[in-house]
Design an enzyme around this catalytic site. Structure first.
Site, PDB file in Angstrom:
ATOM      1  N   ASP A  70       0.733  -1.139  -0.005  1.00  0.00           N
ATOM      2  CA  ASP A  70       0.133   0.027   0.056  1.00  0.00           C
ATOM      3  C   ASP A  70       0.894   1.381  -0.042  1.00  0.00           C
ATOM      4  O   ASP A  70       1.962   1.184   0.439  1.00  0.00           O
ATOM      5  CB  ASP A  70      -0.861  -0.172   1.388  1.00  0.00           C
ATOM      6  N   ASP A 126     -10.502   1.913  -3.498  1.00  0.00           N
ATOM      7  CA  ASP A 126     -11.077   1.652  -2.117  1.00  0.00           C
ATOM      8  C   ASP A 126     -12.556   1.814  -2.082  1.00  0.00           C
ATOM      9  O   ASP A 126     -13.281   1.071  -1.107  1.00  0.00           O
ATOM     10  CB  ASP A 126     -10.816   2.834  -1.052  1.00  0.00           C
TER      11      ASP A 126
HETATM   12  C1  GLA Z   1      -5.570   1.967   2.227  1.00  0.00           C
HETATM   13  C2  GLA Z   1      -6.036   0.660   1.481  1.00  0.00           C
HETATM   14  C3  GLA Z   1      -7.437  -0.073   1.945  1.00  0.00           C
HETATM   15  C4  GLA Z   1      -6.655  -0.540   3.184  1.00  0.00           C
HETATM   16  C5  GLA Z   1      -6.383   0.623   4.062  1.00  0.00           C
HETATM   17  C6  GLA Z   1      -5.652   0.237   5.465  1.00  0.00           C
HETATM   18  O1  GLA Z   1      -6.700   2.905   2.257  1.00  0.00           O
HETATM   19  O2  GLA Z   1      -6.617   1.092   0.041  1.00  0.00           O
HETATM   20  O3  GLA Z   1      -7.319  -1.111   0.976  1.00  0.00           O
HETATM   21  O4  GLA Z   1      -5.404  -1.385   3.114  1.00  0.00           O
HETATM   22  O5  GLA Z   1      -5.184   1.373   3.590  1.00  0.00           O
HETATM   23  O6  GLA Z   1      -4.993   1.075   6.144  1.00  0.00           O
END
Ligand code: GLA
Length: 743
Positions: free
Chosen positions: A478, A548
């Site tokens: 990430d 997301d």
């Molecule tokens: C980001 C990612 C999510 C999740 C969060 C965790 O927003 O896109 O899928 O992994 O971080 O903090």
């Protein structure tokens, strides 16, 4: 595919069965562009395409005539200030303060295959016959900088380009602009198509007519961004998804980029694509070289779908790499939306057990397993398991998950640090910040200075230890904030313009080392969803979390937009709960899955919380995905009907043999007494008879592609409700199988 050079005319002709790309060494020694389009005869002198003419207010290069002005000549790598006034492909600041350059043709080489670009992601060949590469060498005789322009023509018709600068002079220079691609087109009769948005609505399709002046999309955030994608399409206004002249331009890069069209008042169009010249200043010492990232151009007469299929093949098979490239992707469950930071080992195992019972293959533990990370203010940078939450460590949890008969995956955010972390306490000088200035945060986190090797080494060491110490089969990588106050404590003042690019090179370096050391681990890239969904990432991670936003209606648009450039196997897509956590909308479970099937597929929820009936539905969805994921992820994909244009969206994936196809049909809002609807399918074999699951009889391929497939044949009103098809956000999946004996 071939590349030929005619010495008498000084013309290069790059071609395959479909496309020609023609260049000529100009009277001043620069390289000029003559033609890019449908394949034309190679045995011809096309010099007449050089527009040599006299115009008022033009400036001319040659002393004894009034014809040769770079302002009116199409160039391969335009320079500013020596009769051309358009935005340049290159700008070099020299010791005496001049920015003029004059790259003249020296020689060239042609070879089958394609060389690697050192330290950078790039398309590749597996056998030399797949592509042929031309390197044209030019030199600026004043500064002694050598420029190598590299062109690779793939069998598929895609053309990959990049530029390399080598300082053979006695003085250091500063590269201020070094684009990967410059293409001058003879007219401006195009629609400009960009893929833009924001967090949770990435890669929405935006179309407008190209106009005189400059139009551009870019990123200055340190990553390719949610806002814009390093991808651009020009299409003739009469072209659509299925026919017509379309050119796609894609940059294999994950940092700051610029994609620009400049239409001059003579209606010629200059496309520039590359590292964003804003915030870029690369010092090139004597003897050093600089390689630009790669750009890829695809020309298609079969509309935008035709262009996309060429990108899908190239990026799916010759940009993505490694063990997972050609393999159907595991169906996963991710605990993030089920628990956020609030989990215990027991809770995770409950989620995993139910998932296993439903057929899920991979359990992914998301954020919160390391250091003091029980909220977003602490722990990033400390890549060791939190013993309170995971008493048996990652090893213990991974063993339990493996024991259930599933694989285990883990979340990392390697490029970041919280101030409340051991790493920051030990190395407060390792973050990107400008001396004497305030340091801004994003989500209470700071960006580690990946332009420094010792920082990358340290993170590598921690990640290697985790991945070596436990059976981890998947990594979600990430990256959740943009870079601010960009400055590196390790570089002198005249190299601060290098930090953004050096940072991305550091990210690529960490990816290279980890993927080399753990070749069987499946990497999925992520950046708060789709904030770094680009071809550069695809080289290291064959799939990326597209957004997301997991709401089915929003996802339709995101995945539809993403599919213009990126293969379906690369699009991370999951089913989540309702009301949806991003838009609070309720959509039926079948529609959430019907959208997610056109991607890598998985769940982002606790299946224990579904009703028994819903759990049965999930089992059926997983059974379906296991049966058809090869077709869905690796088949030829066609967009049929755009969610950006109306209430209905549709798409289809067809296997290479054209014997199995899966089509998805989606309707956003329901209405009263709605009309009958059909969709015209694509990609089928005209003479094959297809059975459609759940329907009697058979249908010919040409029938389905011309008459169409009826999508509203189920009962309306109450009957439809009891059949599970009714109301808003309805959708259907159609499975087509060719009847064997008629082939
Ligand atoms: C980001 C990612 C999510 C999740 C969060 C965790 O927003 O896109 O899928 O992994 O971080 O903090």
């Amino acid at each position: 595919m071939h590349i030929i050079y005619q010495d008498e005319t000084k013309i290069f002709h790059l071609y395959n069965d479909n496309v020609s790309y023609i260049m000529k060494v100009l009277p001043n020694g620069h390289l000029g562009q003559l033609y890019f389009g449908r394949r034309i005869n190679a045995d011809k002198d096309y010099s007449y395409l050089l527009e040599m003419m006299s115009r008022p207010m033009a400036s001319y290069l040659l002393d004894d005539e009034k014809l040769f002005s770079l302002e009116h000549i199409r160039q391969e790598y335009g320079v500013y200030g020596t009769t051309d006034f358009r935005r340049p492909a290159v700008e070099i600041l020299q010791e005496n303060g001049s920015r003029i350059s004059d790259f003249r043709f020296q020689d060239y080489s042609i070879a089958y295959g394609k060389p690697e670009l050192e330290g950078l992601p790039a398309t590749y060949t597996e056998t030399p016959e797949e592509a042929v590469t031309l390197i044209v060498r030019l030199k600026d005789l004043v500064s002694d900088i050598r420029l190598e322009l590299l062109y690779t023509v793939f069998e598929t018709g895609a053309i990959a380009r990049s530029a390399k600068f080598i300082n053979e002079g006695k003085e250091a220079v500063h590269l201020l602009t070094a684009m990967s691609l410059c293409l001058d087109l003879p007219d401006s009769g195009y629609d400009w198509v960009q893929f833009s948005g924001a967090w949770s609505r990435e890669r929405h399709v935006k179309i407008r007519r190209l106009e005189q002046g400059i139009q551009a999309v870019e990123s200055m955030r340190g990553h390719s961004s949610h806002e814009h994608n390093p991808f651009l399409v020009l299409k003739r206004p009469s072209a659509d998804e299925f026919q017509g002249e379309t050119i796609g331009f894609s940059l294999v890069y994950s940092g700051n980029f610029l994609a620009q069209a400049q239409v001059d008042t003579q209606d010629t169009t200059r496309i520039l694509l590359g590292i964003n010249p804003s915030c870029f200043d690369w010092k090139l010492e004597t003897g050093e070289s600089f390689q630009t990232p790669e750009a890829v151009m695809v020309y298609s007469l079969e509309g935008m779908n035709g262009m996309s299929r060429i990108f899908h093949k190239l990026y799916g098979k010759r940009l993505a790499r490694g063990y997972w490239r050609d393999k159907a992707r595991p169906i996963l469950i991710n605990n993030w939306e089920a628990t956020y930071f609030d989990f215990t080992k027991e809770r995770l195992l409950e989620i995993a057990k139910k998932a296993k019972e439903c057929g899920v293959e991979l359990f992914v533990l998301d954020d919160g397993w390391f250091g003091q990370r029980s909220h977003e203010r602490a722990g990033l940078g400390d890549w060791v398991a939190n013993p309170e939450r995971l008493p048996d460590g990652i090893k213990g949890l991974a063993e339990k998950i493996e024991g259930l008969g599933m694989q285990f995956g883990l979340w990392f955010e390697p490029e970041m640090v919280n101030k409340d972390s051991d790493l920051y306490r030990e190395h407060p000088d390792w973050i990107i910040e400008t001396p004497g200035r305030h340091s801004s945060h994003g989500r209470f986190q700071y960006v580690l200075d990946f332009s420094r090797k010792e920082v990358v080494d340290r993170i590598y060491g921690m990640m290697e230890k985790i991945l070596e110490g436990a059976k981890v089969s998947y990594v979600k990588w990430d990256m959740n904030r943009s870079i601010t106050e960009c400055y590196s404590a390790s570089l002198p003042s005249d190299r601060q313009g290098e930090v953004f690019h050096r940072y991305i090179l550091g990210v690529y370096d960490l990816y290279s080392r980890l993927t080399a050391k753990f070749p069987k681990v499946l990497f999925e890239s992520c950046a708060s969803g789709g904030g770094r969904f680009d071809p550069g990432m695809l080289y290291y991670a064959p799939q990326g979390w597209a957004s997301d936003d997991t709401d089915a209606a929003e996802r339709l648009k995101i995945q539809y937009g993403t599919s213009f450039c990126y293969p379906i196997s690369s699009i991370g897509s999951h089913v989540s709960v309702v009301p949806n956590h991003q838009v609070y909308r309720n959509t039926p479970l079948h529609t959430r899955a019907n959208v997610a099937f056109f991607g890598t597929f998985g769940y982002e929820l606790d299946l224990n919380k579904l009703t028994g009936e819903e759990q049965e539905q999930v089992k059926e969805q997983i059974r379906f995905m296991k049966e058809y994921r090869e077709v869905l992820q690796f088949g030829n994909f066609y967009r049929l009907c755009s969610p950006f244009e109306g209430n209905v969206a549709a798409w289809i994936s067809v296997n290479e043999e054209q014997t199995v196809a899966v089509a998805g049909w989606y309707r956003i809002l329901s209405g009263a007494n709605m009309p009958y609807t059909r969709i015209k399918l694509q990609g089928l074999k005209e003479e094959y008879r297809y059975k459609i699951e759940g329907r009697d009889g058979y249908y010919f391929g040409d029938e389905l592609m011309n008459v169409g497939l009826i999508t509203t044949d189920y009962t309306s009103g109450e009957g439809a409700v009891s059949e599970g098809y009714a109301g808003d956000f309805d959708s259907r999946i159609f499975v087509l199988t060719a009847v064997k004996e008629t082939q």
